[in-house]
Write a protein that holds these residues in place. Structure first.
Motif, PDB file in Angstrom:
ATOM      1  N   MET A   1     -23.490 -28.319  -1.464  1.00 15.61           N
ATOM      2  CA  MET A   1     -22.605 -28.960  -0.530  1.00 15.61           C
ATOM      3  C   MET A   1     -22.618 -28.245   0.831  1.00 15.61           C
ATOM      4  O   MET A   1     -22.672 -28.885   1.843  1.00 15.61           O
ATOM      5  CB  MET A   1     -21.203 -29.003  -1.117  1.00 15.61           C
ATOM      6  CG  MET A   1     -20.175 -29.520  -0.174  1.00 15.61           C
ATOM      7  SD  MET A   1     -18.571 -29.503  -0.956  1.00 15.61           S
ATOM      8  CE  MET A   1     -17.893 -30.922  -0.215  1.00 15.61           C
ATOM      9  N   PHE A   2     -22.556 -26.914   0.808  1.00 14.59           N
ATOM     10  CA  PHE A   2     -22.565 -26.143   2.050  1.00 14.59           C
ATOM     11  C   PHE A   2     -23.987 -25.684   2.359  1.00 14.59           C
ATOM     12  O   PHE A   2     -24.737 -25.312   1.464  1.00 14.59           O
ATOM     13  CB  PHE A   2     -21.650 -24.912   1.945  1.00 14.59           C
ATOM     14  CG  PHE A   2     -20.204 -25.265   1.772  1.00 14.59           C
ATOM     15  CD1 PHE A   2     -19.467 -25.758   2.825  1.00 14.59           C
ATOM     16  CD2 PHE A   2     -19.584 -25.124   0.540  1.00 14.59           C
ATOM     17  CE1 PHE A   2     -18.131 -26.092   2.675  1.00 14.59           C
ATOM     18  CE2 PHE A   2     -18.251 -25.451   0.374  1.00 14.59           C
ATOM     19  CZ  PHE A   2     -17.520 -25.947   1.441  1.00 14.59           C
ATOM     20  N   TYR A  26     -24.927 -13.338  10.020  1.00 17.18           N
ATOM     21  CA  TYR A  26     -23.845 -13.897  10.832  1.00 17.18           C
ATOM     22  C   TYR A  26     -24.192 -15.110  11.695  1.00 17.18           C
ATOM     23  O   TYR A  26     -23.287 -15.807  12.141  1.00 17.18           O
ATOM     24  CB  TYR A  26     -23.275 -12.817  11.760  1.00 17.18           C
ATOM     25  CG  TYR A  26     -22.635 -11.690  11.018  1.00 17.18           C
ATOM     26  CD1 TYR A  26     -21.499 -11.898  10.268  1.00 17.18           C
ATOM     27  CD2 TYR A  26     -23.183 -10.420  11.028  1.00 17.18           C
ATOM     28  CE1 TYR A  26     -20.905 -10.868   9.565  1.00 17.18           C
ATOM     29  CE2 TYR A  26     -22.602  -9.382  10.341  1.00 17.18           C
ATOM     30  CZ  TYR A  26     -21.456  -9.615   9.610  1.00 17.18           C
ATOM     31  OH  TYR A  26     -20.890  -8.601   8.921  1.00 17.18           O
ATOM     32  N   LEU A  27     -25.447 -15.360  11.960  1.00 16.00           N
ATOM     33  CA  LEU A  27     -25.801 -16.465  12.847  1.00 16.00           C
ATOM     34  C   LEU A  27     -25.586 -17.803  12.146  1.00 16.00           C
ATOM     35  O   LEU A  27     -26.110 -18.039  11.060  1.00 16.00           O
ATOM     36  CB  LEU A  27     -27.257 -16.356  13.298  1.00 16.00           C
ATOM     37  CG  LEU A  27     -27.728 -17.447  14.260  1.00 16.00           C
ATOM     38  CD1 LEU A  27     -27.004 -17.332  15.587  1.00 16.00           C
ATOM     39  CD2 LEU A  27     -29.223 -17.355  14.461  1.00 16.00           C
ATOM     40  N   VAL A  28     -24.791 -18.661  12.770  1.00  8.80           N
ATOM     41  CA  VAL A  28     -24.567 -20.012  12.246  1.00  8.80           C
ATOM     42  C   VAL A  28     -25.463 -20.937  13.064  1.00  8.80           C
ATOM     43  O   VAL A  28     -25.168 -21.254  14.203  1.00  8.80           O
ATOM     44  CB  VAL A  28     -23.093 -20.431  12.367  1.00  8.80           C
ATOM     45  CG1 VAL A  28     -22.886 -21.833  11.806  1.00  8.80           C
ATOM     46  CG2 VAL A  28     -22.197 -19.435  11.667  1.00  8.80           C
ATOM     47  N   GLU A  34     -28.371 -34.296  15.298  1.00  7.01           N
ATOM     48  CA  GLU A  34     -28.019 -35.703  15.435  1.00  7.01           C
ATOM     49  C   GLU A  34     -28.196 -36.444  14.111  1.00  7.01           C
ATOM     50  O   GLU A  34     -29.211 -36.315  13.432  1.00  7.01           O
ATOM     51  CB  GLU A  34     -28.900 -36.362  16.504  1.00  7.01           C
ATOM     52  CG  GLU A  34     -28.470 -37.768  16.839  1.00  7.01           C
ATOM     53  CD  GLU A  34     -29.236 -38.351  18.004  1.00  7.01           C
ATOM     54  OE1 GLU A  34     -29.246 -39.574  18.139  1.00  7.01           O
ATOM     55  OE2 GLU A  34     -29.821 -37.569  18.775  1.00  7.01           O
ATOM     56  N   GLY A  35     -27.156 -37.169  13.720  1.00  2.00           N
ATOM     57  CA  GLY A  35     -27.205 -37.976  12.521  1.00  2.00           C
ATOM     58  C   GLY A  35     -26.962 -37.215  11.230  1.00  2.00           C
ATOM     59  O   GLY A  35     -27.135 -37.765  10.144  1.00  2.00           O
ATOM     60  N   GLN A  36     -26.540 -35.929  11.320  1.00  2.00           N
ATOM     61  CA  GLN A  36     -26.299 -35.121  10.118  1.00  2.00           C
ATOM     62  C   GLN A  36     -24.945 -34.438  10.199  1.00  2.00           C
ATOM     63  O   GLN A  36     -24.446 -34.138  11.282  1.00  2.00           O
ATOM     64  CB  GLN A  36     -27.355 -34.025   9.969  1.00  2.00           C
ATOM     65  CG  GLN A  36     -28.730 -34.507   9.658  1.00  2.00           C
ATOM     66  CD  GLN A  36     -29.696 -33.335   9.472  1.00  2.00           C
ATOM     67  OE1 GLN A  36     -29.304 -32.175   9.470  1.00  2.00           O
ATOM     68  NE2 GLN A  36     -30.959 -33.657   9.315  1.00  2.00           N
ATOM     69  N   VAL A  37     -24.365 -34.207   9.045  1.00  2.00           N
ATOM     70  CA  VAL A  37     -23.163 -33.388   8.946  1.00  2.00           C
ATOM     71  C   VAL A  37     -23.551 -32.130   8.187  1.00  2.00           C
ATOM     72  O   VAL A  37     -24.018 -32.196   7.052  1.00  2.00           O
ATOM     73  CB  VAL A  37     -22.031 -34.129   8.196  1.00  2.00           C
ATOM     74  CG1 VAL A  37     -20.832 -33.229   8.004  1.00  2.00           C
ATOM     75  CG2 VAL A  37     -21.645 -35.400   8.934  1.00  2.00           C
ATOM     76  N   ASN A  38     -23.411 -30.976   8.825  1.00  2.00           N
ATOM     77  CA  ASN A  38     -23.764 -29.692   8.219  1.00  2.00           C
ATOM     78  C   ASN A  38     -22.497 -28.886   8.004  1.00  2.00           C
ATOM     79  O   ASN A  38     -21.736 -28.642   8.937  1.00  2.00           O
ATOM     80  CB  ASN A  38     -24.731 -28.911   9.115  1.00  2.00           C
ATOM     81  CG  ASN A  38     -26.061 -29.611   9.224  1.00  2.00           C
ATOM     82  OD1 ASN A  38     -26.590 -30.077   8.229  1.00  2.00           O
ATOM     83  ND2 ASN A  38     -26.583 -29.703  10.420  1.00  2.00           N
TER      84      ASN A  38
END
Length: 46
Positions: A1-2, A26-28, A34-38
């Motif tokens: 999921m994550f 630490y880097l996110v 575009e077009g994605q949910v992360n």
């Protein structure tokens, strides 16, 4: 999921940590695609 889970870090865990290890820890990255949910999960408080 994550995409990634970020854990809290104790100061003793930071002895002799390289720049690459800090970046991995630490880097996110890839937050805005575009077009994605992360989703990323962080165990840190405040």
């Amino acid at each position: 999921m994550f995409s990634k889970t970020y854990h809290a870090t104790h100061p003793d865990m930071m002895d002799c940590v390289s720049n690459d290890e800090l970046r991995d820890r630490y880097l996110v990255g890839g937050m805005f695609v575009e077009g994605q949910v992360n989703l990323n999960y962080s165990h840190n408080e405040r």
